[in-house]
Design a protein around this motif. Structure first.
Motif, short mmCIF file in Angstrom:
data_model
loop_
_atom_site.label_atom_id
_atom_site.label_comp_id
_atom_site.label_asym_id
_atom_site.label_seq_id
_atom_site.Cartn_x
_atom_site.Cartn_y
_atom_site.Cartn_z
N GLY A 1 0.30 14.25 -53.48
CA GLY A 1 -0.88 15.01 -53.08
C GLY A 1 -0.76 15.62 -51.70
N GLY A 2 0.47 15.65 -51.15
CA GLY A 2 0.69 16.20 -49.82
C GLY A 2 0.29 15.27 -48.69
N PHE A 3 0.11 13.97 -49.00
CA PHE A 3 -0.30 13.01 -47.96
C PHE A 3 0.80 12.87 -46.92
CE2 PHE A 3 -0.93 8.58 -46.43
CZ PHE A 3 -2.20 8.74 -45.90
N ALA A 4 0.48 13.16 -45.67
CA ALA A 4 1.48 13.17 -44.59
C ALA A 4 1.16 12.17 -43.49
CB ALA A 4 1.58 14.57 -44.00
N ARG A 5 0.27 11.23 -43.75
CA ARG A 5 -0.14 10.29 -42.69
C ARG A 5 0.26 8.85 -43.01
NH1 ARG A 5 -4.48 14.16 -42.65
NH2 ARG A 5 -4.46 15.23 -40.67
N GLY A 6 1.29 8.70 -43.84
CA GLY A 6 1.75 7.36 -44.20
C GLY A 6 2.28 6.61 -42.99
N GLY A 7 2.21 5.29 -43.05
CA GLY A 7 2.67 4.44 -41.96
C GLY A 7 1.57 4.04 -41.00
N TRP A 8 0.33 4.29 -41.37
CA TRP A 8 -0.81 4.05 -40.47
C TRP A 8 -1.04 2.57 -40.15
CZ3 TRP A 8 -4.07 1.16 -43.35
CH2 TRP A 8 -4.10 1.37 -44.73
N ALA A 9 -0.47 1.65 -40.91
CA ALA A 9 -0.71 0.21 -40.67
C ALA A 9 0.39 -0.47 -39.86
CB ALA A 9 -0.87 -0.52 -42.00
N VAL A 10 1.49 0.22 -39.63
CA VAL A 10 2.68 -0.41 -39.04
C VAL A 10 2.42 -1.10 -37.71
CG1 VAL A 10 4.99 0.07 -38.15
CG2 VAL A 10 4.25 1.12 -40.28
N ASN A 11 1.63 -0.52 -36.85
CA ASN A 11 1.39 -1.12 -35.53
C ASN A 11 0.58 -2.42 -35.58
OD1 ASN A 11 2.77 0.99 -34.31
ND2 ASN A 11 0.92 2.21 -34.04
N TYR A 12 0.07 -2.77 -36.75
CA TYR A 12 -0.77 -3.95 -36.90
C TYR A 12 -0.12 -5.05 -37.74
CZ TYR A 12 -4.24 -0.48 -35.48
OH TYR A 12 -4.93 0.48 -34.81
N TRP A 13 1.10 -4.82 -38.23
CA TRP A 13 1.72 -5.72 -39.22
C TRP A 13 1.77 -7.17 -38.80
CZ3 TRP A 13 0.67 -4.03 -43.40
CH2 TRP A 13 1.28 -3.00 -44.10
N GLU A 14 2.19 -7.46 -37.58
CA GLU A 14 2.42 -8.85 -37.19
C GLU A 14 1.18 -9.71 -37.39
OE1 GLU A 14 4.00 -11.40 -33.40
OE2 GLU A 14 4.74 -9.35 -33.65
N ASP A 15 0.05 -9.28 -36.84
CA ASP A 15 -1.21 -10.01 -37.01
C ASP A 15 -1.62 -10.10 -38.47
OD1 ASP A 15 -1.78 -10.50 -34.37
OD2 ASP A 15 -3.36 -9.00 -34.19
N VAL A 16 -1.56 -8.96 -39.14
CA VAL A 16 -2.07 -8.87 -40.50
C VAL A 16 -1.24 -9.69 -41.48
CG1 VAL A 16 -2.42 -7.28 -42.43
CG2 VAL A 16 -3.21 -6.67 -40.16
N MET A 17 0.08 -9.59 -41.40
CA MET A 17 0.90 -10.30 -42.38
C MET A 17 0.77 -11.81 -42.23
SD MET A 17 1.71 -8.03 -44.38
CE MET A 17 2.61 -9.03 -45.54
N ALA A 18 0.58 -12.31 -41.03
CA ALA A 18 0.35 -13.75 -40.85
C ALA A 18 -0.95 -14.14 -41.55
CB ALA A 18 0.28 -14.10 -39.36
N GLN A 19 -1.97 -13.30 -41.42
CA GLN A 19 -3.25 -13.58 -42.07
C GLN A 19 -3.13 -13.46 -43.60
OE1 GLN A 19 -6.83 -10.95 -41.76
NE2 GLN A 19 -7.49 -12.56 -40.32
N VAL A 20 -2.44 -12.44 -44.07
CA VAL A 20 -2.25 -12.25 -45.52
C VAL A 20 -1.55 -13.46 -46.12
CG1 VAL A 20 -1.01 -10.89 -47.26
CG2 VAL A 20 -2.29 -9.73 -45.46
N MET A 21 -0.52 -13.95 -45.44
CA MET A 21 0.22 -15.12 -45.95
C MET A 21 -0.69 -16.33 -46.06
SD MET A 21 3.29 -14.40 -46.78
CE MET A 21 4.01 -16.03 -46.88
#
Length: 194
Positions: free
Chosen positions: A28-48
């Motif tokens: 669909g022409g989406f060009a803003r992918g990667g918007w979560a990368v700067n938050y991964w460390e905190d988030v992935m610990a919580q997701v786990m």
């Protein structure tokens, strides 16, 4: 009877498309992918700790399966990779010849009938990661029992939104919420039983 839970990352404006990288989903022409990368460390610990700690099977659409299958088997010894690689993966697909990731089971035919049949079986929770098109079908038929949402403090404008106009109206109960130090909000909602 099994339950279905959506586990997804969202922008504040409701977009779930392409959180990991610009190449993840540019449809669909989406060009803003990667918007979560700067938050991964905190988030992935919580997701786990909150969403991946108990046994579950995966329910995936074909495109998400292809993204995951090209990445996770090649990661090596990693807690997330180990969980995903060892989980049973039910994949909605019409192409049966390229499902090589271990523990993958194809679901063909009528999606609603196949998922309803899966829900009626005994087994662990069915988690959906990504799989926007599959989620839209399940929401339109009232087949989702739980929403595990991580809302990121970013807005990207256009893109695939979690809730479309075809989602059935339903009441939800907030069962847990928690913020990361970087401002990502985890919210877990369950469908109200009628």
């Amino acid at each position: 009877m099994r339950k279905i839970a959506i586990l997804t990352f969202l922008t504040l404006d409701g977009v779930m498309q392409g959180p990991s990288s610009p190449e993840e989903d540019s449809s669909g022409g989406f060009a803003r992918g990667g918007w979560a990368v700067n938050y991964w460390e905190d988030v992935m610990a919580q997701v786990m700790g909150e969403a991946m700690a108990e046994p579950y099977d995966l329910l995936l659409g074909r495109k998400t399966y292809e993204i995951f299958a090209s990445h996770w088997p090649n990661v090596g010894d990693n807690p997330v990779a180990n969980i995903l690689n060892n989980a049973n993966k039910f994949v909605v697909t019409s192409a049966l010849d390229q499902l090589e990731w271990k523990n993958t089971i194809p679901l063909t035919g009528n999606v609603v009938s196949e998922v309803t049949r899966l829900k009626e079986q005994e087994g662990p929770l069915l988690q959906i990661h990504g799989s926007w098109q599959l989620i839209q079908t399940l929401l339109a038929h009232g087949l989702v029992d739980e929403f595990r949402l991580w809302t990121f403090p970013v807005m990207v404008g256009g893109g695939k939104r979690l809730f479309s106009q075809d989602a059935l109206p339903t009441g939800l109960k907030l069962v847990k919420t928690k913020a990361t130090s970087s401002g990502v909000i985890m919210s877990i909602y369950r469908r109200e039983q009628v």
